[in-house]
Every structure is written in C-alpha cells, then in structure tokens.
Design a protein around this motif. Sequence first.
Motif, PDB file in Angstrom:
ATOM      1  N   ALA A  78      11.567   7.959   5.906  1.00 34.43           N
ATOM      2  CA  ALA A  78      10.487   8.623   6.656  1.00 34.43           C
ATOM      3  C   ALA A  78       9.854   9.705   5.800  1.00 34.43           C
ATOM      4  N   THR A  79       8.541   9.794   5.858  1.00 34.54           N
ATOM      5  CA  THR A  79       7.828  10.866   5.173  1.00 34.54           C
ATOM      6  C   THR A  79       7.306  11.903   6.158  1.00 34.54           C
ATOM      7  N   SER A  80       7.414  11.597   7.455  1.00 31.67           N
ATOM      8  CA  SER A  80       6.999  12.526   8.498  1.00 31.67           C
ATOM      9  C   SER A  80       7.891  12.294   9.713  1.00 31.67           C
ATOM     10  N   VAL A  81       8.462  13.367  10.257  1.00 27.21           N
ATOM     11  CA  VAL A  81       9.301  13.255  11.449  1.00 27.21           C
ATOM     12  C   VAL A  81       8.715  14.133  12.547  1.00 27.21           C
ATOM     13  N   ARG A  82       8.879  13.695  13.791  1.00 31.18           N
ATOM     14  CA  ARG A  82       8.279  14.381  14.938  1.00 31.18           C
ATOM     15  C   ARG A  82       9.411  14.921  15.818  1.00 31.18           C
ATOM     16  N   VAL A  83       9.629  16.216  15.760  1.00 32.76           N
ATOM     17  CA  VAL A  83      10.794  16.826  16.405  1.00 32.76           C
ATOM     18  C   VAL A  83      10.332  17.847  17.439  1.00 32.76           C
ATOM     19  N   GLY A  84      10.803  17.677  18.688  1.00 31.25           N
ATOM     20  CA  GLY A  84      10.412  18.573  19.755  1.00 31.25           C
ATOM     21  C   GLY A  84      11.559  19.360  20.345  1.00 31.25           C
ATOM     22  N   SER A  85      12.451  18.690  21.087  1.00 32.34           N
ATOM     23  CA  SER A  85      13.495  19.396  21.832  1.00 32.34           C
ATOM     24  C   SER A  85      14.485  20.127  20.934  1.00 32.34           C
ATOM     25  N   LYS A  86      14.705  19.644  19.726  1.00 31.23           N
ATOM     26  CA  LYS A  86      15.610  20.333  18.808  1.00 31.23           C
ATOM     27  C   LYS A  86      15.036  21.684  18.369  1.00 31.23           C
ATOM     28  N   ILE A  87      13.718  21.845  18.525  1.00 28.68           N
ATOM     29  CA  ILE A  87      13.073  23.109  18.162  1.00 28.68           C
ATOM     30  C   ILE A  87      12.793  23.965  19.396  1.00 28.68           C
ATOM     31  N   PHE A  88      12.191  23.353  20.418  1.00 32.57           N
ATOM     32  CA  PHE A  88      11.721  24.100  21.582  1.00 32.57           C
ATOM     33  C   PHE A  88      12.613  23.980  22.807  1.00 32.57           C
ATOM     34  N   GLY A  89      13.634  23.119  22.758  1.00 31.27           N
ATOM     35  CA  GLY A  89      14.474  22.909  23.920  1.00 31.27           C
ATOM     36  C   GLY A  89      13.912  21.817  24.810  1.00 31.27           C
ATOM     37  N   THR A  90      14.659  21.468  25.848  1.00 25.17           N
ATOM     38  CA  THR A  90      14.224  20.400  26.747  1.00 25.17           C
ATOM     39  C   THR A  90      12.951  20.789  27.490  1.00 25.17           C
ATOM     40  N   ARG A  91      12.210  19.765  27.907  1.00 27.10           N
ATOM     41  CA  ARG A  91      10.930  20.001  28.573  1.00 27.10           C
ATOM     42  C   ARG A  91      11.062  19.760  30.068  1.00 27.10           C
ATOM     43  N   ALA A 135       0.841  -1.194   0.000  1.00 31.23           N
ATOM     44  CA  ALA A 135       0.000   0.000   0.000  1.00 31.23           C
ATOM     45  C   ALA A 135       0.874   1.242   0.000  1.00 31.23           C
ATOM     46  N   ARG A 136       0.337   2.327  -0.529  1.00 33.21           N
ATOM     47  CA  ARG A 136       1.071   3.584  -0.548  1.00 33.21           C
ATOM     48  C   ARG A 136       0.811   4.308   0.771  1.00 33.21           C
ATOM     49  N   LEU A 137       1.549   3.927   1.782  1.00 35.32           N
ATOM     50  CA  LEU A 137       1.374   4.485   3.114  1.00 35.32           C
ATOM     51  C   LEU A 137       2.593   5.309   3.517  1.00 35.32           C
ATOM     52  N   GLU A 138       2.357   6.339   4.284  1.00 30.83           N
ATOM     53  CA  GLU A 138       3.446   7.145   4.808  1.00 30.83           C
ATOM     54  C   GLU A 138       4.141   6.431   5.966  1.00 30.83           C
ATOM     55  N   LEU A 139       5.335   6.905   6.286  1.00 28.11           N
ATOM     56  CA  LEU A 139       6.094   6.391   7.424  1.00 28.11           C
ATOM     57  C   LEU A 139       6.393   7.548   8.369  1.00 28.11           C
ATOM     58  N   SER A 140       5.776   7.537   9.544  1.00 30.39           N
ATOM     59  CA  SER A 140       6.038   8.538  10.565  1.00 30.39           C
ATOM     60  C   SER A 140       7.025   7.934  11.553  1.00 30.39           C
ATOM     61  N   MET A 141       8.266   8.368  11.477  1.00 26.91           N
ATOM     62  CA  MET A 141       9.305   7.806  12.343  1.00 26.91           C
ATOM     63  C   MET A 141      10.455   8.791  12.421  1.00 26.91           C
ATOM     64  N   GLY A 142      11.110   8.784  13.574  1.00 29.96           N
ATOM     65  CA  GLY A 142      12.231   9.692  13.787  1.00 29.96           C
ATOM     66  C   GLY A 142      11.835  10.869  14.655  1.00 29.96           C
ATOM     67  N   MET A 143      12.670  11.144  15.683  1.00 21.83           N
ATOM     68  CA  MET A 143      12.445  12.269  16.582  1.00 21.83           C
ATOM     69  C   MET A 143      13.724  13.097  16.672  1.00 21.83           C
ATOM     70  N   SER A 144      13.856  13.925  17.691  1.00 23.53           N
ATOM     71  CA  SER A 144      14.955  14.898  17.722  1.00 23.53           C
ATOM     72  C   SER A 144      16.333  14.282  17.536  1.00 23.53           C
ATOM     73  N   ASP A 145      16.572  13.134  18.143  1.00 25.51           N
ATOM     74  CA  ASP A 145      17.918  12.555  18.114  1.00 25.51           C
ATOM     75  C   ASP A 145      18.208  11.703  16.884  1.00 25.51           C
ATOM     76  N   ASP A 146      17.160  11.318  16.153  1.00 22.01           N
ATOM     77  CA  ASP A 146      17.409  10.404  15.038  1.00 22.01           C
ATOM     78  C   ASP A 146      16.589  10.712  13.785  1.00 22.01           C
ATOM     79  N   TYR A 147      16.032  11.917  13.701  1.00 22.29           N
ATOM     80  CA  TYR A 147      15.172  12.206  12.553  1.00 22.29           C
ATOM     81  C   TYR A 147      15.938  12.202  11.233  1.00 22.29           C
TER      82      TYR A 147
END
Length: 238
Positions: free
Chosen positions: A220-233, A200-212
């Motif tokens: 990956a067609t979608s990455v989820r990045v938090g601390s690299k943008i906003f800093g530590t929580r 199937a033609r499905l997207e891959l959502s994988m990868g975060m701040s340390d491994d995007y």
Amino acid sequence: MASTAQLPSSERRAEIEANLGGVGNAVRQSSSASGARLVAVSKLKPASDILAAYASGQRHFGENYVQELCEKAAVLPADIKWHFIGRLQSNKCKALAAVPNLWAVETIDSEAKARKLNDAWAAAGHVHSLNVFIQVNTSGEANKGGVEPLEVEGVVRAIGESCERLSLLGLMTIGSLDGSSRRPNPDFLCLRQLRDSLGARLELSMGMSDDYAHALELGATSVRVGSKIFGTRAPKPV
C-alpha cells in the motif's frame, strides 16, 4: 483562509496527538512503505478533532459525505488536502468540485462518473488537475461500490483519453470483512496484481484501522485510518 474552528480540550488534543503519533510511526517504519501516505479519516468527527490532528502536522484527511466535507473545508485551514472516500454520486460532482483544496477523489467507479467529475472540475475553473483513484470491488460483494476487476482497464483508458482535468493517481479498494482476517489478504493481493497487470505506475490505496499494517506489507502507498486516530464514531444522524 484562516481556520474558524476551535481546538478541542487539552485532554482530547493529547489523545488525538498520541494516537496519530502511533499510527504515523507505524506507517513510517514499515519496510515496504517508503513514502506511504496516511489519510486520517475524519467522517462524523467535529472540526475541532481535525484541527488537533492538523496541529500535529497531519494534512491529508478523508471524508465520506460530500456535505460534511464541504462544511468542514469552509472552516478549516486551506492547506488541508481533502480526500473524498465515500460512494461518488453524479449529482454531487459539482459540489465536490467547488472545494478549492480537494486533493483527491478515491471512488471513481465508472467511465460516466469520471467524465462527470472531469467536467465539474473544469467548470469550477481550477488551474490544476484533480487526483483520482479508481475504486475496485476486489471482493465481488454485491453491496460494495467499485469497478469489477475486468472493467478497470476500460476506466483507465477513458480517463486517459477523455478526462484531461483528471490525473489518475492509483487504484483503491475497501477489503471485505472476511478478507481482513486472512493473511495474505486476498483483496489487497488482487489490487496489487491488477495494478501490476496494467503495467502502470499507480498507487495502491488500501488498508484501514484494523488492517493498515498488513496493507503496507503488501505494498500500500496510501492507508485510510480513522478510529485508530479519532476513536469510534457515533452512528450518522438519520
């Protein structure tokens, strides 16, 4: 709806803009990531931080907690595209479905929850379908959410056959700490191979701040990045 949130200080805004620019450039320049999506993970960050990223052109934001997403959506611009990326609870589907600009739920982990979300979305009266990802537990960790790889096909089938208000966009995984230090990352490879096996033609959502960046290399067609943008929580208040 106009935003009622206030921008942060000029220094904080400049910091977020610079961080977002760096991550955004890395996503755009990845040779294997034509059109890849950057989801800025804003959990536990104030609405003012999100508005700073929004002012720089960012539109996709990810939240882990339903109440926090609902509260932020109520005071931030209506053209933000919210992604729910926390563990989905059946009793929270109605609250999620009430968010008019909810763009995707990335953590479908059972047929039952898919049907529950489908019914909630229909009951909320939305004229468009809701994008969803099936979360896959690629590492086999007992404390991690997600469908076991062998069960994914059944959830795909259930969404297609009985969830007419949901649009299956792709597969999602949260890689293990062990996997994040390995190249290639076995969790990302597992998700890609599973997608390919489905035909199937499905997207891959994988990868975060340390491994995007590595996730993009593996498709990956979608990455989820938090601390690299906003800093530590700070820890979530108890």
